[in-house]
Scaffold this motif. Structure first.
Motif, mmCIF file in Angstrom:
data_model
loop_
_atom_site.group_PDB
_atom_site.id
_atom_site.type_symbol
_atom_site.label_atom_id
_atom_site.label_comp_id
_atom_site.label_asym_id
_atom_site.label_seq_id
_atom_site.Cartn_x
_atom_site.Cartn_y
_atom_site.Cartn_z
ATOM 1 N N GLY A 10 0.807 -1.220 0.000
ATOM 2 C CA GLY A 10 0.000 0.000 0.000
ATOM 3 C C GLY A 10 0.837 1.265 0.000
ATOM 4 O O GLY A 10 2.062 1.231 -0.096
ATOM 5 N N PHE A 11 0.142 2.384 0.128
ATOM 6 C CA PHE A 11 0.766 3.707 0.061
ATOM 7 C C PHE A 11 1.849 3.859 1.147
ATOM 8 O O PHE A 11 3.043 3.996 0.839
ATOM 9 C CB PHE A 11 -0.362 4.753 0.208
ATOM 10 C CG PHE A 11 0.092 6.168 0.389
ATOM 11 C CD1 PHE A 11 1.181 6.678 -0.311
ATOM 12 C CD2 PHE A 11 -0.591 7.018 1.263
ATOM 13 C CE1 PHE A 11 1.586 7.997 -0.146
ATOM 14 C CE2 PHE A 11 -0.194 8.328 1.430
ATOM 15 C CZ PHE A 11 0.887 8.823 0.739
ATOM 16 N N ILE A 12 1.454 3.803 2.397
ATOM 17 C CA ILE A 12 2.429 4.019 3.477
ATOM 18 C C ILE A 12 3.362 2.806 3.595
ATOM 19 O O ILE A 12 4.589 2.953 3.696
ATOM 20 C CB ILE A 12 1.714 4.272 4.830
ATOM 21 C CG1 ILE A 12 0.750 5.471 4.720
ATOM 22 C CG2 ILE A 12 2.738 4.518 5.939
ATOM 23 C CD1 ILE A 12 -0.169 5.672 5.924
ATOM 24 N N THR A 139 -12.787 1.395 14.428
ATOM 25 C CA THR A 139 -12.042 0.158 14.129
ATOM 26 C C THR A 139 -10.555 0.318 14.484
ATOM 27 O O THR A 139 -9.936 -0.620 14.983
ATOM 28 C CB THR A 139 -12.165 -0.264 12.640
ATOM 29 O OG1 THR A 139 -11.523 0.718 11.812
ATOM 30 C CG2 THR A 139 -13.604 -0.451 12.210
ATOM 31 N N LYS A 140 -10.009 1.506 14.217
ATOM 32 C CA LYS A 140 -8.584 1.713 14.510
ATOM 33 C C LYS A 140 -8.349 1.744 16.022
ATOM 34 O O LYS A 140 -7.338 1.237 16.515
ATOM 35 C CB LYS A 140 -8.066 3.007 13.862
ATOM 36 C CG LYS A 140 -8.091 3.031 12.348
ATOM 37 C CD LYS A 140 -7.361 1.871 11.695
ATOM 38 C CE LYS A 140 -5.869 1.944 11.835
ATOM 39 N NZ LYS A 140 -5.200 0.841 11.072
ATOM 40 N N LEU A 141 -9.321 2.324 16.762
ATOM 41 C CA LEU A 141 -9.206 2.350 18.222
ATOM 42 C C LEU A 141 -9.315 0.942 18.792
ATOM 43 O O LEU A 141 -8.576 0.581 19.720
ATOM 44 C CB LEU A 141 -10.321 3.204 18.809
ATOM 45 C CG LEU A 141 -9.958 4.635 19.187
ATOM 46 C CD1 LEU A 141 -11.188 5.362 19.705
ATOM 47 C CD2 LEU A 141 -8.848 4.678 20.235
ATOM 48 N N ALA A 171 0.386 8.114 -3.356
ATOM 49 C CA ALA A 171 -0.866 8.408 -2.637
ATOM 50 C C ALA A 171 -2.034 8.030 -3.528
ATOM 51 O O ALA A 171 -1.972 8.180 -4.751
ATOM 52 C CB ALA A 171 -0.942 9.885 -2.293
ATOM 53 N N ARG A 172 -3.111 7.546 -2.899
ATOM 54 C CA ARG A 172 -4.280 7.223 -3.720
ATOM 55 C C ARG A 172 -4.994 8.518 -4.090
ATOM 56 O O ARG A 172 -4.946 9.506 -3.341
ATOM 57 C CB ARG A 172 -5.218 6.262 -2.990
ATOM 58 C CG ARG A 172 -5.755 6.782 -1.704
ATOM 59 C CD ARG A 172 -6.787 5.879 -1.056
ATOM 60 N NE ARG A 172 -6.979 6.293 0.327
ATOM 61 C CZ ARG A 172 -6.315 5.778 1.346
ATOM 62 N NH1 ARG A 172 -5.422 4.826 1.146
ATOM 63 N NH2 ARG A 172 -6.508 6.223 2.566
ATOM 64 N N ASP A 173 -5.647 8.493 -5.258
ATOM 65 C CA ASP A 173 -6.389 9.670 -5.697
ATOM 66 C C ASP A 173 -7.588 9.833 -4.768
ATOM 67 O O ASP A 173 -8.044 8.874 -4.166
ATOM 68 C CB ASP A 173 -6.871 9.476 -7.143
ATOM 69 C CG ASP A 173 -5.685 9.270 -8.084
ATOM 70 O OD1 ASP A 173 -4.578 9.753 -7.777
ATOM 71 O OD2 ASP A 173 -5.861 8.604 -9.121
HETATM 72 N N1 LIG Z 1 -3.657 7.050 4.413
HETATM 73 C C1 LIG Z 1 -4.065 7.686 5.494
HETATM 74 O O1 LIG Z 1 -4.624 8.805 5.400
HETATM 75 C C2 LIG Z 1 -3.823 7.103 6.874
HETATM 76 C C3 LIG Z 1 -3.827 7.963 7.979
HETATM 77 C C4 LIG Z 1 -3.624 7.418 9.243
HETATM 78 C C5 LIG Z 1 -3.450 6.043 9.403
HETATM 79 N N2 LIG Z 1 -3.465 5.229 8.315
HETATM 80 C C6 LIG Z 1 -3.267 3.794 8.537
HETATM 81 O O2 LIG Z 1 -2.067 3.422 7.888
HETATM 82 C C7 LIG Z 1 -2.157 2.091 7.388
HETATM 83 C C8 LIG Z 1 -1.782 2.059 5.910
HETATM 84 O O3 LIG Z 1 -2.653 2.911 5.190
HETATM 85 P P1 LIG Z 1 -2.430 3.280 3.648
HETATM 86 O O4 LIG Z 1 -2.838 4.676 3.465
HETATM 87 O O5 LIG Z 1 -1.075 2.855 3.220
HETATM 88 O O6 LIG Z 1 -3.544 2.365 2.985
HETATM 89 P P2 LIG Z 1 -3.493 1.527 1.621
HETATM 90 O O7 LIG Z 1 -4.916 1.202 1.298
HETATM 91 O O8 LIG Z 1 -2.681 2.212 0.600
HETATM 92 O O9 LIG Z 1 -2.732 0.201 2.063
HETATM 93 C C9 LIG Z 1 -3.346 -0.807 2.814
HETATM 94 C C10 LIG Z 1 -2.796 -2.137 2.320
HETATM 95 O O10 LIG Z 1 -3.453 -3.169 3.063
HETATM 96 C C11 LIG Z 1 -3.706 -4.234 2.154
HETATM 97 N N3 LIG Z 1 -4.807 -5.054 2.644
HETATM 98 C C12 LIG Z 1 -6.120 -4.731 2.709
HETATM 99 N N4 LIG Z 1 -6.831 -5.775 3.148
HETATM 100 C C13 LIG Z 1 -5.952 -6.775 3.387
HETATM 101 C C14 LIG Z 1 -6.087 -8.103 3.857
HETATM 102 N N5 LIG Z 1 -7.272 -8.613 4.159
HETATM 103 N N6 LIG Z 1 -4.964 -8.837 4.009
HETATM 104 C C15 LIG Z 1 -3.730 -8.338 3.679
HETATM 105 N N7 LIG Z 1 -3.557 -7.095 3.210
HETATM 106 C C16 LIG Z 1 -4.652 -6.315 3.066
HETATM 107 C C17 LIG Z 1 -4.066 -3.538 0.853
HETATM 108 O O11 LIG Z 1 -3.946 -4.419 -0.261
HETATM 109 C C18 LIG Z 1 -3.071 -2.400 0.825
HETATM 110 O O12 LIG Z 1 -1.887 -2.764 0.155
HETATM 111 C C19 LIG Z 1 -3.591 1.623 7.667
HETATM 112 O O13 LIG Z 1 -3.578 0.840 8.824
HETATM 113 C C20 LIG Z 1 -4.350 2.919 7.907
HETATM 114 O O14 LIG Z 1 -5.450 2.736 8.749
HETATM 115 C C21 LIG Z 1 -3.638 5.725 7.053
#
Ligand SMILES: NC(=O)c1ccc[n+]([C@@H]2O[C@H](COP(=O)([O-])OP(=O)(O)OC[C@H]3O[C@@H](n4cnc5c(N)ncnc54)[C@H](O)[C@@H]3O)[C@@H](O)[C@H]2O)c1
Length: 314
Positions: A10-12, A139-141, A171-173
């Protein structure tokens, strides 16, 4: 040392993988989606709902960074039941897999949204939390609480990181910065609701990823850290910075929306003091990097389309 990154495609997560590799730390990605950003990474394809597969993925691993989630609040709103299964049940599955294996440490990616109902405007890791309004935050909490109880009951070393709003390449759109950049690059005006003085703090994704690596330090054991940006950026500033970088961009104002959330001041002092972490990339620099990446992605997509057309016309 070897780290398993759930959600590493994913992104992060993909930037966390890059930062770990920069420090010569071995990485295994566990995700349902194949990583496209680099080819030199060990990859286990599987869902965090599959406990057996997760168990196999833990072998030979020293630490787990758990980032897999339904991270887009719109997706959570559309399908809360599914989001709960991934963000809550998925998190306990990862905790169980860690508990049943020889993994020493887990880092959990949470969000500064947990402070959204706090009565204070300036929040720290010890600010009392209140029941959230958004199901995503709930869910996050829940994930945070599961991590804390696993640490207390089973002695697991768990670090919780509360991320601010990340931006940057990959970053996702759909978020404000990608939307503004897409409009600007396509000759459309950027529209601002109200006077644009609503502020947010954004965290450049590579800085955030660096914070995840720093959280491997032993001092982070069973702690919570905020990882947020240090500049207050107004919506107007985002538009004007894009205008400055790209030139010839129109900015239009439309009537403001009532009750637009203006954000909390999230303190990152603890992460600075204990992890030696601080954001390094200025907003303007990070924005330029994002725009560069965005342009490259668009030109490579256009090239692909052209190639397909040529192929099919033969
Ligand atoms: N992007 C934000 O704004 C943001 C802000 C704060 C916290 N977060 C947290 O950071 C973390 C990463 O977020 P992100 O923005 O990179 O999201 P993202 O959607 O880009 O990445 C999430 C990844 O999880 C994978 N995933 C989803 N379901 C899955 C499953 N069942 N099994 C295995 N992999 C699975 C997806 O394929 C994806 O690669 C998350 O926990 C999110 O809650 C994100």
């Amino acid at each position: 040392m070897k780290v398993l990154v759930t959600g590493g495609s994913g992104f992060i997560g993909s930037h966390v993988v890059d930062k770990l590799r920069d420090k010569a730390i071995e990485v295994r990605v566990y995700d349902v989606v194949i990583p496209t950003f680099r080819k030199d990474i060990e990859f286990y394809q599987g869902s965090i709902l599959d406990r057996a597969a997760l168990g196999f993925a833990m072998s030979g691993v020293d630490a787990v960074m758990h980032l897999a989630a339904v991270a887009d609040v719109k997706d959570v709103f559309e399908d809360p039941y599914y989001a709960e299964s991934i963000n809550v049940r998925g998190t306990i599955n990862v905790l169980e897999a860690v508990r049943c294996s020889k993994v020493n440490k887990m880092i959990y990616g949470s969000t500064t949204w947990v402070y959204s109902e706090a009565s204070e405007d300036r929040v720290t890791e010890s600010t009392p939390l209140h029941a959230p309004s958004h199901f995503y935050t709930a869910t996050k909490l829940a994930g945070e609480y599961y991590c804390q109880t696993y640490s207390k009951l089973y002695g697991l070393d768990v670090t919780i990181l509360r991320y601010g709003i990340p931006y940057g390449p990959r970053a996702r759109d759909g978020a404000v910065i990608p939307i503004f950049v897409e409009k600007a690059l396509n000759g459309k005006p950027i529209t601002i609701a109200g006077d644009g003085s609503q502020f947010r703090k954004f965290i450049y994704v590579e800085d955030l990823a660096e914070g995840n690596v720093m959280a491997l330090k032993s001092t982070a054991r069973n702690k919570i850290y905020n990882l947020d940006g240090n500049e207050k950026i107004t919506i107007k500033q985002i538009a004007e910075s894009i205008q400055k970088i790209l030139g010839n961009v129109r900015i239009e104002h439309i009537p403001g929306r009532p009750g637009d959330f203006s954000g909390k001041e999230v303190s990152c002092e603890l992460a600075k003091k204990e992890l030696g972490w601080r954001p390094k990339v200025s907003f303007e620099k990070g924005l330029s990097k994002y725009i560069e990446w965005y342009k490259e992605r668009e030109s490579s997509r256009n090239l692909d389309k052209k190639k397909i057309d040529e192929l099919l016309e033969r």
